[in-house]
Design an enzyme around this catalytic site. Structure first.
Site, PDB file in Angstrom:
ATOM      1  N   LYS A  94     -13.963 -20.512  -0.455  1.00 15.93           N
ATOM      2  CA  LYS A  94     -14.028 -19.625  -1.243  1.00 15.93           C
ATOM      3  C   LYS A  94     -14.939 -19.692  -2.585  1.00 15.93           C
ATOM      4  O   LYS A  94     -15.116 -20.901  -2.700  1.00 15.93           O
ATOM      5  CB  LYS A  94     -12.349 -19.155  -1.865  1.00 15.93           C
ATOM      6  CG  LYS A  94     -12.142 -18.004  -2.336  1.00 15.93           C
ATOM      7  CD  LYS A  94     -11.187 -17.265  -1.184  1.00 15.93           C
ATOM      8  CE  LYS A  94     -11.212 -15.834  -1.794  1.00 15.93           C
ATOM      9  NZ  LYS A  94     -10.185 -14.669  -0.921  1.00 15.93           N
ATOM     10  N   GLY A 194       3.329  -0.399  -3.141  1.00 13.80           N
ATOM     11  CA  GLY A 194       1.653  -0.320  -3.344  1.00 13.80           C
ATOM     12  C   GLY A 194       1.202   0.472  -2.031  1.00 13.80           C
ATOM     13  O   GLY A 194       1.296   0.012  -0.937  1.00 13.80           O
ATOM     14  N   GLY A 196      -2.173   1.607  -1.363  1.00 11.80           N
ATOM     15  CA  GLY A 196      -3.355   1.362  -1.713  1.00 11.80           C
ATOM     16  C   GLY A 196      -4.026   1.282  -0.172  1.00 11.80           C
ATOM     17  O   GLY A 196      -3.712   2.089   0.807  1.00 11.80           O
ATOM     18  N   VAL A 198      -4.355  -0.993   2.283  1.00 11.31           N
ATOM     19  CA  VAL A 198      -3.392  -1.329   3.383  1.00 11.31           C
ATOM     20  C   VAL A 198      -2.194  -0.669   3.441  1.00 11.31           C
ATOM     21  O   VAL A 198      -1.705  -0.282   4.648  1.00 11.31           O
ATOM     22  CB  VAL A 198      -3.164  -2.997   3.070  1.00 11.31           C
ATOM     23  CG1 VAL A 198      -2.251  -3.518   4.167  1.00 11.31           C
ATOM     24  CG2 VAL A 198      -4.452  -3.980   2.867  1.00 11.31           C
TER      25      VAL A 198
HETATM   26  P1  NAD Z   1      -5.365  -1.775  -3.131  1.00 13.10           P
HETATM   27  O1  NAD Z   1      -6.154  -1.980  -4.489  1.00 13.10           O
HETATM   28  O2  NAD Z   1      -6.241  -0.661  -2.298  1.00 13.10           O
HETATM   29  O3  NAD Z   1      -3.794  -1.371  -3.251  1.00 13.10           O
HETATM   30  C1  NAD Z   1      -3.137  -1.904  -3.894  1.00 13.10           C
HETATM   31  C2  NAD Z   1      -2.253  -0.820  -4.496  1.00 13.10           C
HETATM   32  O4  NAD Z   1      -0.885  -1.226  -5.265  1.00 13.10           O
HETATM   33  C3  NAD Z   1      -2.727   0.356  -5.233  1.00 13.10           C
HETATM   34  O5  NAD Z   1      -2.423   1.702  -4.840  1.00 13.10           O
HETATM   35  C4  NAD Z   1      -2.000   0.102  -6.695  1.00 13.10           C
HETATM   36  O6  NAD Z   1      -1.751   1.403  -7.455  1.00 13.10           O
HETATM   37  C5  NAD Z   1      -0.696  -0.473  -6.472  1.00 13.10           C
HETATM   38  N1  NAD Z   1      -0.047  -1.160  -7.432  1.00 13.10           N
HETATM   39  C6  NAD Z   1      -0.733  -2.102  -8.317  1.00 13.10           C
HETATM   40  N2  NAD Z   1       0.205  -2.552  -9.131  1.00 13.10           N
HETATM   41  C7  NAD Z   1       1.662  -2.050  -8.503  1.00 13.10           C
HETATM   42  C8  NAD Z   1       2.796  -2.235  -8.895  1.00 13.10           C
HETATM   43  N3  NAD Z   1       2.996  -2.903 -10.111  1.00 13.10           N
HETATM   44  N4  NAD Z   1       3.826  -1.607  -8.496  1.00 13.10           N
HETATM   45  C9  NAD Z   1       3.293  -0.731  -7.333  1.00 13.10           C
HETATM   46  N5  NAD Z   1       2.264  -0.602  -6.814  1.00 13.10           N
HETATM   47  C10 NAD Z   1       1.219  -1.275  -7.509  1.00 13.10           C
HETATM   48  O7  NAD Z   1      -5.443  -3.044  -2.471  1.00 13.10           O
HETATM   49  P2  NAD Z   1      -5.035  -3.347  -0.860  1.00 13.10           P
HETATM   50  O8  NAD Z   1      -6.475  -3.541  -0.106  1.00 13.10           O
HETATM   51  O9  NAD Z   1      -4.500  -2.136  -0.103  1.00 13.10           O
HETATM   52  O10 NAD Z   1      -4.414  -4.792  -0.709  1.00 13.10           O
HETATM   53  C11 NAD Z   1      -3.106  -4.690  -1.023  1.00 13.10           C
HETATM   54  C12 NAD Z   1      -2.739  -6.259  -1.323  1.00 13.10           C
HETATM   55  O11 NAD Z   1      -3.018  -6.980   0.033  1.00 13.10           O
HETATM   56  C13 NAD Z   1      -3.309  -6.928  -2.291  1.00 13.10           C
HETATM   57  O12 NAD Z   1      -2.482  -8.062  -2.708  1.00 13.10           O
HETATM   58  C14 NAD Z   1      -4.470  -7.813  -1.422  1.00 13.10           C
HETATM   59  O13 NAD Z   1      -4.918  -8.965  -1.977  1.00 13.10           O
HETATM   60  C15 NAD Z   1      -3.686  -7.954  -0.122  1.00 13.10           C
HETATM   61  N6  NAD Z   1      -4.777  -8.104   1.041  1.00 13.10           N
HETATM   62  C16 NAD Z   1      -5.676  -7.095   1.445  1.00 13.10           C
HETATM   63  C17 NAD Z   1      -6.502  -7.290   2.479  1.00 13.10           C
HETATM   64  C18 NAD Z   1      -7.329  -6.354   2.647  1.00 13.10           C
HETATM   65  O14 NAD Z   1      -7.752  -6.182   3.949  1.00 13.10           O
HETATM   66  N7  NAD Z   1      -7.625  -5.057   2.183  1.00 13.10           N
HETATM   67  C19 NAD Z   1      -6.430  -8.443   3.147  1.00 13.10           C
HETATM   68  C20 NAD Z   1      -5.468  -9.382   2.984  1.00 13.10           C
HETATM   69  C21 NAD Z   1      -4.680  -9.327   1.808  1.00 13.10           C
END
Ligand code: NAD
Length: 368
Positions: A94, A194, A196, A198
């Protein structure tokens, strides 16, 4: 203009670095410094027994350099186990760039960082993470081949989130099979925290299967979008953690399973995308086990993203990535069984299986 020349002074005495717990046998730490572009970065290479160390580059406004060093050590170690448990021929690495990505990042800084990555001749392969973008990876690609997550138009694998969501869905189904005797999620109450990148795709899978989905997000419009698009329901209770649901899916932040929340959780399955869901792995993993809550380890079930970028290295497409991601279902079940047989938490079981694979590969490499 002449450069300022400073007189070297002795480093301050501190605890030996190699012996510190977070150092955890890292193979190599590279400090990247470039005065002209303002780049200050650290590349952590934890382990390359299984293959080159792949992991994203995070740009973050760390309070100080020690915080940055600790973060890169923790994250690169995590990548070793994520790739090993997923069965990828990758090691763990990383990188962190110190600074505020919105203010401090410049094209020149990113290019310079790419040159540092290139200087490691493939021992470390970078990718996108918090504070870096596909555009940054494309820029890095101009100076090195040791980068993944580049644009599809130049041979990249595109957005990893839908693949990540599919893996989370597979892990959730396996946990349901273990806990409820059936992988079928029809009629199951699932709380997705959340909505977002995913979370949304996960919700679409769940609704398609007939699960009753409750959503929680800090953005009202995002939740309303989930209601309109997928027929999800907005969670309106006073406390999310004591929600009366079958499955809790953390897809926002890490460390939501902590001293304050763990005893309130009524869900019988926890399966989500967020990294580092257990605030203290050993303590909170054990409490979940004692409470009979089936926890699908986050670093296993959110591995769809790394499976997706691995395709750029070994040249497979989206179909193969989805097939491999589907296998998260089998691995999750294997972990539940291993945990039961060995009387350990699922987190410990996943770490142990990953470590066994690394040890085995080390032996094979030595006998070559
Ligand atoms: P994202 O930023 O698109 O979505 C996160 C969502 O969580 C947003 O809609 C945000 O408004 C919401 N949020 C933030 N704080 C919050 C809270 N306190 N309560 C409720 N909702 C809240 O991120 P993502 O890409 O969807 O990833 C989600 C999680 O999965 C992250 O922790 C990320 O590290 C992990 N992750 C993502 C991937 C990937 O491929 N995107 C891979 C491995 C791990």
């Amino acid at each position: 203009m002449t450069s300022e020349i400073t007189t070297p002074v002795e480093l301050k005495k501190m605890d030996p670095v190699f012996g510190q717990v977070s150092f955890d046998n890292h193979e190599q730490i590279v400090f990247c410094n470039d005065k002209d572009t303002g780049l200050k970065a650290i590349i952590g290479i934890h382990n390359t027994v299984m293959g080159p160390a792949l992991g994203g580059t995070r740009m973050w406004n760390y309070a100080n350099e020690w915080e940055a060093l600790n973060d890169v050590l923790r994250l690169s170690r995590g990548m070793t186990y994520k790739s090993a448990i997923t069965g990828l021929n990758l090691g763990g690495g990383k990188a962190v760039i110190i600074g505020d990505s919105k203010i401090d990042k410049t094209p020149e800084m990113i290019t310079r960082f790419g040159e540092f990555v290139n200087s490691l001749s493939g021992k470390y392969i970078t990718a996108e993470d918090v504070g870096t973008t596909t555009e940054d990876m494309d820029r890095i690609h101009k100076v090195t081949n040791y980068v993944t997550g580049i644009s599809e138009s130049i041979g990249g694998s595109g957005n990893p989130s839908p693949v990540t969501a599919y893996g989370v869905y597979m892990g959730m189904k396996a946990a349901a099979k273990y806990q409820f005797g059936s992988e079928n999620l029809e009629g199951k109450k699932v709380l997705v925290q959340g909505t977002g990148h995913v979370g949304e795709t996960l919700i679409s899978y769940l609704r398609k299967e007939g699960a009753e989905v409750f959503v929680s997000d800090i953005h009202q419009d995002k939740m309303e979008n989930m209601v309109a698009k997928y027929g999800a329901k907005i969670f309106t209770g006073a406390d999310l953690y004591s929600a009366d649901v079958d499955i809790y899916s953390p897809c926002a932040l890490g460390a939501t399973i902590n001293d304050e929340t763990i005893h309130k959780i009524k869900a019988k399955v926890i399966a989500g995308a967020a990294n580092n869901q257990l605030a203290v792995e050993a303590i909170h993993g054990q409490i979940l086990r004692e409470r009979g809550i089936a926890y699908a380890p986050d670093f296993l079930i959110n591995a769809g993203g790394i499976i997706n970028v691995y395709g750029e290295i070994v040249k497979y497409g989206k179909d193969q990535a989805m097939k491999m991601t589907e296998n998260i279902y089998n691995t999750t079940l294997e972990i539940f069984n291993f945990a039961d047989v060995n009387n350990m938490t699922t987190q410990q079981a996943a770490m142990q299986i990953a470590q066994n694979r690394i040890d085995q590969r080390k032996k094979e490499n030595a006998n070559k």
